[in-house]
Design an enzyme around this catalytic site. Structure first.
Site, PDB file in Angstrom:
ATOM      1  N   ASP A   1       0.806  -1.225   0.000  1.00 25.13           N
ATOM      2  CA  ASP A   1       0.000   0.000   0.000  1.00 25.13           C
ATOM      3  C   ASP A   1       0.834   1.269   0.000  1.00 25.13           C
ATOM      4  O   ASP A   1       0.275   2.375   0.076  1.00 25.13           O
ATOM      5  CB  ASP A   1      -0.978  -0.008   1.181  1.00 25.13           C
ATOM      6  CG  ASP A   1      -2.205  -0.847   0.877  1.00 25.13           C
ATOM      7  OD1 ASP A   1      -2.571  -0.944  -0.318  1.00 25.13           O
ATOM      8  OD2 ASP A   1      -2.788  -1.422   1.810  1.00 25.13           O
ATOM      9  N   ASP A  37      -6.753  -4.850  -4.404  1.00 26.80           N
ATOM     10  CA  ASP A  37      -6.430  -3.444  -4.096  1.00 26.80           C
ATOM     11  C   ASP A  37      -5.112  -2.991  -4.738  1.00 26.80           C
ATOM     12  O   ASP A  37      -4.925  -1.813  -5.046  1.00 26.80           O
ATOM     13  CB  ASP A  37      -6.324  -3.228  -2.581  1.00 26.80           C
ATOM     14  CG  ASP A  37      -7.330  -4.016  -1.768  1.00 26.80           C
ATOM     15  OD1 ASP A  37      -7.751  -5.098  -2.222  1.00 26.80           O
ATOM     16  OD2 ASP A  37      -7.684  -3.584  -0.667  1.00 26.80           O
ATOM     17  N   ARG A  82     -16.071  -2.712  -2.829  1.00 25.48           N
ATOM     18  CA  ARG A  82     -14.879  -1.854  -2.944  1.00 25.48           C
ATOM     19  C   ARG A  82     -13.791  -2.547  -3.765  1.00 25.48           C
ATOM     20  O   ARG A  82     -13.081  -1.895  -4.529  1.00 25.48           O
ATOM     21  CB  ARG A  82     -14.359  -1.415  -1.576  1.00 25.48           C
ATOM     22  CG  ARG A  82     -13.380  -0.263  -1.699  1.00 25.48           C
ATOM     23  CD  ARG A  82     -13.171   0.584  -0.460  1.00 25.48           C
ATOM     24  NE  ARG A  82     -12.619  -0.127   0.658  1.00 25.48           N
ATOM     25  CZ  ARG A  82     -13.301  -0.504   1.744  1.00 25.48           C
ATOM     26  NH1 ARG A  82     -14.586  -0.216   1.842  1.00 25.48           N
ATOM     27  NH2 ARG A  82     -12.721  -1.160   2.719  1.00 25.48           N
ATOM     28  N   TRP A 121     -11.910  -1.099  -6.987  1.00 24.02           N
ATOM     29  CA  TRP A 121     -10.448  -1.071  -7.222  1.00 24.02           C
ATOM     30  C   TRP A 121     -10.139  -1.667  -8.592  1.00 24.02           C
ATOM     31  O   TRP A 121      -9.232  -1.206  -9.294  1.00 24.02           O
ATOM     32  CB  TRP A 121      -9.694  -1.846  -6.149  1.00 24.02           C
ATOM     33  CG  TRP A 121      -9.727  -1.362  -4.728  1.00 24.02           C
ATOM     34  CD1 TRP A 121      -9.840  -2.152  -3.614  1.00 24.02           C
ATOM     35  CD2 TRP A 121      -9.583  -0.008  -4.227  1.00 24.02           C
ATOM     36  NE1 TRP A 121      -9.795  -1.384  -2.470  1.00 24.02           N
ATOM     37  CE2 TRP A 121      -9.633  -0.067  -2.806  1.00 24.02           C
ATOM     38  CE3 TRP A 121      -9.427   1.229  -4.841  1.00 24.02           C
ATOM     39  CZ2 TRP A 121      -9.531   1.076  -2.000  1.00 24.02           C
ATOM     40  CZ3 TRP A 121      -9.334   2.364  -4.034  1.00 24.02           C
ATOM     41  CH2 TRP A 121      -9.386   2.279  -2.650  1.00 24.02           C
TER      42      TRP A 121
END
Ligand code: GLY
Length: 362
Positions: A85, A142, A214, A218
């Site tokens: 991330d 993600d 979600r 992404w």
């Protein structure tokens, strides 16, 4: 600026005074709770400040945003849980700061983060490792947003290795995450030695074969970006398939359920952040697709209008949190029906794009 952005400006001015130096994460009641600096969300607040600075030229935003890349970047030298991330964390801080101000320290910090992300690539399975600890063979949807950091580094340095890694990861996602109907897995596991796929996990979704909204968002935004960077149509097609699936699963109010395949009552809970991310991603498709771009533009506008109608109280300028009714982690019953800093970020980013803002964060 249009009224929505003016009201957001008032909220942010209030938040700058109230939040001090915390890392804002979620707000259940108009007051943002904080999280650790190494948590994936730490770049979104400074990212919002940079966007507002770019839109308004107001010095207070620049000042407040300035140190965040150094603050998060100093964790590279300490005990921390930084992982894939760093894309979310440094695209919104160091890289955006560099794009707006040309600051050379920020440029180097952005490249430092890109090196770190590239170092997480597993050549046997052609995936970027997501998390730390024992999760050596885990990849998650993600990461499709984080690979933009690698494409940026490839463009800046002229070294295509960064882009090779990003593209290889995206190809693995096409092969192992994306289902025929446009829905996606959240987590796919691989044998880290042989690279063989070993399974899929529900992650933050309802079940292994369900569809966490979600994660779906992404996929839309990430695949659209990979097309923007590579020009490879396979990624545009994937972004459109994911977007069509997302759109077809929205209810009458056009706000996504936290998981499109959650049963009955479970399905009632919204995740507004997924709506904002999907809208911003559809705007990338809209820019890139000559034939059908207008269709995706209209869908993005409808999503943002619905979020504004059902999930904001923009007139409450002292309420911290722009986008209400977000869901962070429903299986863990954590951050349910709250404002989320990433929901706020992507709503602001999409609004800015709709108002003609041309700079890109991801
Ligand atoms: N990237 C973590 C999440 O979407 O919750």
């Amino acid at each position: 600026m249009v009224i929505r952005l003016e009201r957001i400006e008032k909220k942010l001015d209030h938040m700058m005074k109230q939040c001090g130096d915390i890392v804002p994460w979620y707000s259940p009641d108009g007051i943002y709770r904080e999280c650790r600096e190494d948590f994936w969300v730490s770049g979104f607040w400074p990212g919002m400040l940079w966007i507002m600075y770019d839109l308004t030229g107001k010095e207070s935003y620049r000042k407040k945003a300035w140190d965040w890349d150094v603050r998060i970047g100093s964790l590279f030298l300490k005990q921390s849980n930084l992982h894939h991330d760093v894309g979310f964390q440094f695209l919104t801080t160091a890289v955006l700061k560099y794009k707006i101000t040309g600051d050379q320290d920020a440029y180097r910090m952005g490249l430092r983060a890109a090196d770190f992300l590239a170092g997480r690539f597993n050549p046997a399975g052609r995936f970027i490792r997501a998390w730390n600890q024992e999760k050596t063979g885990w990849a998650i949807i993600d990461t499709m947003m984080n690979v933009s950091l690698l494409f940026w580094a490839a463009d800046e340095t002229g070294d295509p290795r960064f882009a090779h890694i990003a593209t290889a990861h995206a190809e693995t996602v096409l092969k192992h995450f994306m289902r025929g109907d446009g829905s996606v897995h959240h987590i796919v596991t691989f044998d880290p030695k042989t690279g063989e796929m070993t399974g899929a996990l529900k992650g933050q979704g309802y079940a292994e074969m369900s569809s966490w909204s979600r994660g779906q968002a992404w996929a839309i935004y990430g695949m659209a970006n990979v097309y923007r960077y590579t020009g490879d149509k396979r990624f545009l097609d994937a972004a459109k398939r994911a977007a069509q699936y997302f759109w077809m699963n929205l209810g009458e109010k056009k706000i996504p359920s936290w998981d499109f395949r959650a049963p009955g009552q479970e399905k009632e809970r919204w995740d507004s952040s997924a709506g904002a991310i999907a809208a911003s991603g559809m705007l990338v498709i809209a820019e890139q697709d000559e034939l059908e771009g207008l269709l995706y533009q209209k869908c993005a506008e409808t999503l943002i209008d619905s979020l504004t109608e059902y999930c904001t109280e923009l007139e409450k300028t002292d309420y911290q949190g722009i986008l209400l009714h977000g869901t962070g982690n429903k299986p863990a019953e954590e951050q349910v029906d709250v404002a989320l800093i990433y929901g706020d970020f992507f709503y602001l980013e999409a609004l800015a794009k709709l108002e003609g803002w041309k700079r890109r964060v991801f």
